[in-house]
Design a protein around this motif. Structure first.
Motif, PDB file in Angstrom:
ATOM      1  N   THR A  11      -7.130   3.137  23.228  1.00  0.00           N
ATOM      2  CA  THR A  11      -6.757   1.441  23.909  1.00  0.00           C
ATOM      3  C   THR A  11      -7.316   1.437  25.256  1.00  0.00           C
ATOM      4  O   THR A  11      -7.437   2.497  25.946  1.00  0.00           O
ATOM      5  CB  THR A  11      -5.008   1.925  24.012  1.00  0.00           C
ATOM      6  OG1 THR A  11      -4.782   2.207  22.822  1.00  0.00           O
ATOM      7  CG2 THR A  11      -4.640   0.447  24.616  1.00  0.00           C
ATOM      8  N   GLY A  12      -7.942   0.346  25.185  1.00  0.00           N
ATOM      9  CA  GLY A  12      -8.675  -0.194  26.395  1.00  0.00           C
ATOM     10  C   GLY A  12     -10.187   0.520  26.468  1.00  0.00           C
ATOM     11  O   GLY A  12     -10.860  -0.045  27.577  1.00  0.00           O
ATOM     12  N   LEU A  13     -10.446   1.238  25.510  1.00  0.00           N
ATOM     13  CA  LEU A  13     -11.697   1.652  25.482  1.00  0.00           C
ATOM     14  C   LEU A  13     -12.499   1.371  24.217  1.00  0.00           C
ATOM     15  O   LEU A  13     -12.706   2.359  23.532  1.00  0.00           O
ATOM     16  CB  LEU A  13     -12.117   3.028  25.960  1.00  0.00           C
ATOM     17  CG  LEU A  13     -13.712   3.235  26.281  1.00  0.00           C
ATOM     18  CD1 LEU A  13     -14.029   2.794  27.720  1.00  0.00           C
ATOM     19  CD2 LEU A  13     -13.799   4.684  26.440  1.00  0.00           C
ATOM     20  N   THR A  14     -12.729   0.178  23.819  1.00  0.00           N
ATOM     21  CA  THR A  14     -13.315  -0.265  22.353  1.00  0.00           C
ATOM     22  C   THR A  14     -14.524  -0.510  22.485  1.00  0.00           C
ATOM     23  O   THR A  14     -15.353  -0.336  21.246  1.00  0.00           O
ATOM     24  CB  THR A  14     -12.551  -1.459  21.747  1.00  0.00           C
ATOM     25  OG1 THR A  14     -12.772  -2.589  22.528  1.00  0.00           O
ATOM     26  CG2 THR A  14     -11.108  -1.132  21.642  1.00  0.00           C
ATOM     27  N   GLN A  15     -15.247  -0.465  23.671  1.00  0.00           N
ATOM     28  CA  GLN A  15     -16.615  -0.766  23.665  1.00  0.00           C
ATOM     29  C   GLN A  15     -17.161   0.322  24.882  1.00  0.00           C
ATOM     30  O   GLN A  15     -16.385   0.062  26.081  1.00  0.00           O
ATOM     31  CB  GLN A  15     -17.186  -2.118  23.872  1.00  0.00           C
ATOM     32  CG  GLN A  15     -17.232  -2.944  22.895  1.00  0.00           C
ATOM     33  CD  GLN A  15     -17.707  -4.353  23.071  1.00  0.00           C
ATOM     34  OE1 GLN A  15     -17.000  -4.923  23.983  1.00  0.00           O
ATOM     35  NE2 GLN A  15     -18.446  -4.856  22.330  1.00  0.00           N
ATOM     36  N   ARG A  41      -1.545  -3.042  30.731  1.00  0.00           N
ATOM     37  CA  ARG A  41      -2.828  -3.833  30.762  1.00  0.00           C
ATOM     38  C   ARG A  41      -3.158  -4.028  32.111  1.00  0.00           C
ATOM     39  O   ARG A  41      -4.645  -3.865  32.273  1.00  0.00           O
ATOM     40  CB  ARG A  41      -2.796  -5.176  30.253  1.00  0.00           C
ATOM     41  CG  ARG A  41      -2.850  -5.254  28.705  1.00  0.00           C
ATOM     42  CD  ARG A  41      -3.055  -6.826  28.186  1.00  0.00           C
ATOM     43  NE  ARG A  41      -1.716  -7.354  28.158  1.00  0.00           N
ATOM     44  CZ  ARG A  41      -0.948  -7.653  27.127  1.00  0.00           C
ATOM     45  NH1 ARG A  41      -1.151  -7.018  25.791  1.00  0.00           N
ATOM     46  NH2 ARG A  41       0.383  -7.997  27.210  1.00  0.00           N
ATOM     47  N   ALA A  42      -2.518  -3.952  33.069  1.00  0.00           N
ATOM     48  CA  ALA A  42      -2.774  -4.124  34.350  1.00  0.00           C
ATOM     49  C   ALA A  42      -3.583  -2.872  34.916  1.00  0.00           C
ATOM     50  O   ALA A  42      -4.472  -2.884  35.881  1.00  0.00           O
ATOM     51  CB  ALA A  42      -1.665  -4.309  35.434  1.00  0.00           C
ATOM     52  N   VAL A  43      -2.977  -1.488  34.539  1.00  0.00           N
ATOM     53  CA  VAL A  43      -3.901  -0.273  34.701  1.00  0.00           C
ATOM     54  C   VAL A  43      -5.035  -0.117  33.998  1.00  0.00           C
ATOM     55  O   VAL A  43      -5.888   0.478  34.432  1.00  0.00           O
ATOM     56  CB  VAL A  43      -2.724   0.806  34.787  1.00  0.00           C
ATOM     57  CG1 VAL A  43      -3.278   2.152  35.063  1.00  0.00           C
ATOM     58  CG2 VAL A  43      -1.389   0.637  35.268  1.00  0.00           C
ATOM     59  N   LEU A  44      -4.933  -0.450  32.580  1.00  0.00           N
ATOM     60  CA  LEU A  44      -5.902  -0.286  31.759  1.00  0.00           C
ATOM     61  C   LEU A  44      -7.458  -0.806  32.239  1.00  0.00           C
ATOM     62  O   LEU A  44      -8.287   0.179  32.182  1.00  0.00           O
ATOM     63  CB  LEU A  44      -5.813  -0.938  30.267  1.00  0.00           C
ATOM     64  CG  LEU A  44      -4.998   0.027  29.471  1.00  0.00           C
ATOM     65  CD1 LEU A  44      -4.779  -0.877  28.134  1.00  0.00           C
ATOM     66  CD2 LEU A  44      -6.009   1.301  28.888  1.00  0.00           C
TER      67      LEU A  44
END
Ligand code: HPA
Length: 247
Positions: free
Chosen positions: A12-16, A227-230
């Motif tokens: 989550t948060g690193l899809t690329q 989301r704010a931390v991601l």
């Protein structure tokens, strides 16, 4: 590090990855089905890097429906000599505040109903692998030393609780995990680590704490706070990956 070809499994948060120059994209179909997405190949810090988005890109496959076996087979078929997994997690231990990064050293598996072995008597004959130390210690140390290289604070320990998801936990469940000795909670750490061991591929994880686990802060957990931390946190994870590949 003595590996020429390293795989990164993004969560989550690193899809690329956004670091390496992508040189190929492998759309694969393994003997156990399709992985979550294409395996991207690129060059980063003088290493060949394979990248696979665990939940697909865009993020769509829920943790309990990921074909972990196909993901691991696909990376093996592409020649991965080591795997660094990236996981977004909830923090249980006081050191695991939002934004903290941990390189876990142990895991407790609370998941159920997932295809969790290659040695199921069908794909491969029954076998029992050792998982005393679920994460490869030299890969863990490379990550911890790379963090020091770029003066990025990381926790060099963490007992990862793998829960079923996709819902988050109740306070009572987190209290139970804490009593069990768990420091972090996420939904994808297992069976991934065990499958990597079954294939004999050194595996370690980088966990980004994106929220205090249930009951570890006032009120409920919101996707907005996660989301704010991601976004900022995953940039630090990318920096850590780049520094690790340079070692
Ligand atoms: N629990 C389980 N998985 C998670 C959490 C959590 O609080 N945060 C991110 N992944």
């Amino acid at each position: 590090m003595n590996f020429e070809k390293i795989a990164i499994i993004g969560g989550t948060g690193l899809t690329q990855l956004e670091g390496p120059e992508i040189t190929a994209s492998h759309d694969m179909n393994t003997a156990l089905g399709k992985p979550s997405g294409a395996v991207q190949e690129g060059r980063w810090s003088d290493k060949t890097v394979l990248f696979l988005a665990r939940h697909g890109h865009p993020h769509a496959v829920p943790p309990h429906k990921i074909n972990y076996r196909a993901n691991l087979l696909a990376l093996q078929e592409q020649g991965a000599q080591a795997i660094i997994a990236v996981n977004a997690v909830g923090g249980i231990h006081p050191a695991m505040q939002s934004g903290a990064i941990s390189v876990p050293h142990q895991v407790v598996d609370y998941t159920w109903g997932r295809e969790s072995t290659f040695f199921d008597g069908e794909f491969r004959p029954l076998d029992h692998i050792d998982l005393t130390y679920p994460y490869d210690e030299s890969l863990r140390q490379a990550l911890i030393s790379a963090a020091a290289d770029i003066t990025l604070p990381v926790c060099d320990f963490g007992v990862y609780a793998a829960t079923q998801g996709p819902r988050l936990e109740t306070i009572a469940e987190i209290n139970r995990l804490e009593k069990d000795g768990c420091d972090l909670v996420g939904m994808t750490g297992m069976p991934e680590a065990a499958l990597a061991r079954e294939l004999g591929i050194p595996y370690a994880s980088v966990c980004l704490v994106v929220n205090p686990a249930a009951g570890k802060s006032e009120g409920e957990i919101t996707m907005d706070e996660i989301r704010a931390v991601l976004s900022g946190g995953m940039q630090q994870v990318r920096d850590l990956l780049a520094a690790t590949l340079k070692r």
